[in-house]
Design a protein around this motif. Sequence first.
Motif, mmCIF file in Angstrom:
data_model
loop_
_atom_site.group_PDB
_atom_site.id
_atom_site.type_symbol
_atom_site.label_atom_id
_atom_site.label_comp_id
_atom_site.label_asym_id
_atom_site.label_seq_id
_atom_site.Cartn_x
_atom_site.Cartn_y
_atom_site.Cartn_z
ATOM 1 N N PHE A 1 0.831 -1.204 0.000
ATOM 2 C CA PHE A 1 0.000 0.000 0.000
ATOM 3 C C PHE A 1 0.868 1.258 0.000
ATOM 4 N N TYR B 1 -5.361 2.530 -6.880
ATOM 5 C CA TYR B 1 -5.702 1.112 -6.784
ATOM 6 C C TYR B 1 -7.001 0.948 -6.018
ATOM 7 N N VAL C 1 -8.983 -2.144 -3.420
ATOM 8 C CA VAL C 1 -8.867 -3.419 -2.713
ATOM 9 C C VAL C 1 -10.202 -4.137 -2.856
ATOM 10 N N TYR D 1 -8.771 -11.659 -0.685
ATOM 11 C CA TYR D 1 -8.424 -10.243 -0.719
ATOM 12 C C TYR D 1 -7.378 -10.030 -1.810
ATOM 13 N N TYR D 2 -7.595 -9.026 -2.650
ATOM 14 C CA TYR D 2 -6.614 -8.707 -3.682
ATOM 15 C C TYR D 2 -6.718 -7.236 -4.064
ATOM 16 N N ILE D 3 -5.653 -6.747 -4.685
ATOM 17 C CA ILE D 3 -5.585 -5.357 -5.137
ATOM 18 C C ILE D 3 -5.696 -5.357 -6.650
ATOM 19 N N GLU E 1 -3.991 -7.558 -11.197
ATOM 20 C CA GLU E 1 -4.346 -7.839 -9.809
ATOM 21 C C GLU E 1 -3.210 -8.529 -9.074
ATOM 22 N N LEU F 1 -3.420 -10.544 -1.883
ATOM 23 C CA LEU F 1 -2.784 -10.032 -0.674
ATOM 24 C C LEU F 1 -2.301 -11.186 0.195
ATOM 25 N N GLU G 1 -0.342 -8.476 4.459
ATOM 26 C CA GLU G 1 -0.933 -7.363 3.707
ATOM 27 C C GLU G 1 -2.425 -7.243 4.005
ATOM 28 N N PHE H 1 -4.305 -4.031 5.638
ATOM 29 C CA PHE H 1 -5.515 -3.426 5.068
ATOM 30 C C PHE H 1 -6.622 -3.333 6.120
ATOM 31 N N TYR I 1 -10.260 4.009 3.708
ATOM 32 C CA TYR I 1 -10.916 3.578 2.478
ATOM 33 C C TYR I 1 -12.419 3.830 2.516
ATOM 34 N N GLU J 1 -11.951 1.795 -2.163
ATOM 35 C CA GLU J 1 -11.015 2.731 -2.777
ATOM 36 C C GLU J 1 -10.505 3.678 -1.699
#
Length: 132
Positions: A5, A15, A17, A35-37, A63, A66, A70, A74, A81, A94
């Motif tokens: 991040f 980005y 999440v 979970y992913y970015i 993508e 995480l 990570e 988050f 966010y 976001e």
Amino acid sequence: MKNIFNELEQENITYAVCVSLIKSTFDSGISQREYYIIANKKDVAGRYGFTAGSDSGYRNVYEKDLSDSERFTFLETMDRYTKVLNNKHGRVYELKGESFKSNYNKNKQVNKKVTKPKGKQLDIIDLFKSIW
């Protein structure tokens, strides 16, 4: 200690999440979260462990899953966010004041090619027709 991040924010990379909810086909009461970015391909291709999304349908969205640490980072900083999507498939977050969707759509508009029709002079208005 730097994390994904901090690195993305330091380079001004927008980005989002995502949290996907996956329901078990064997037991309807059990579900799992992934979970992913996601980020724009031009910003992260070949860096930070991002890869092309296999089933997203958006070829310019990359993508990165995480890791446990990570994901914990988050969850600890969720107040930074805004939840922009929440449905039966999952949620999308976001950064406050940094819309990934708006940034992605803006870049998509800028990347459209404007071609000059044969025998016609290209006017400044013609440049903006594809955006409006």
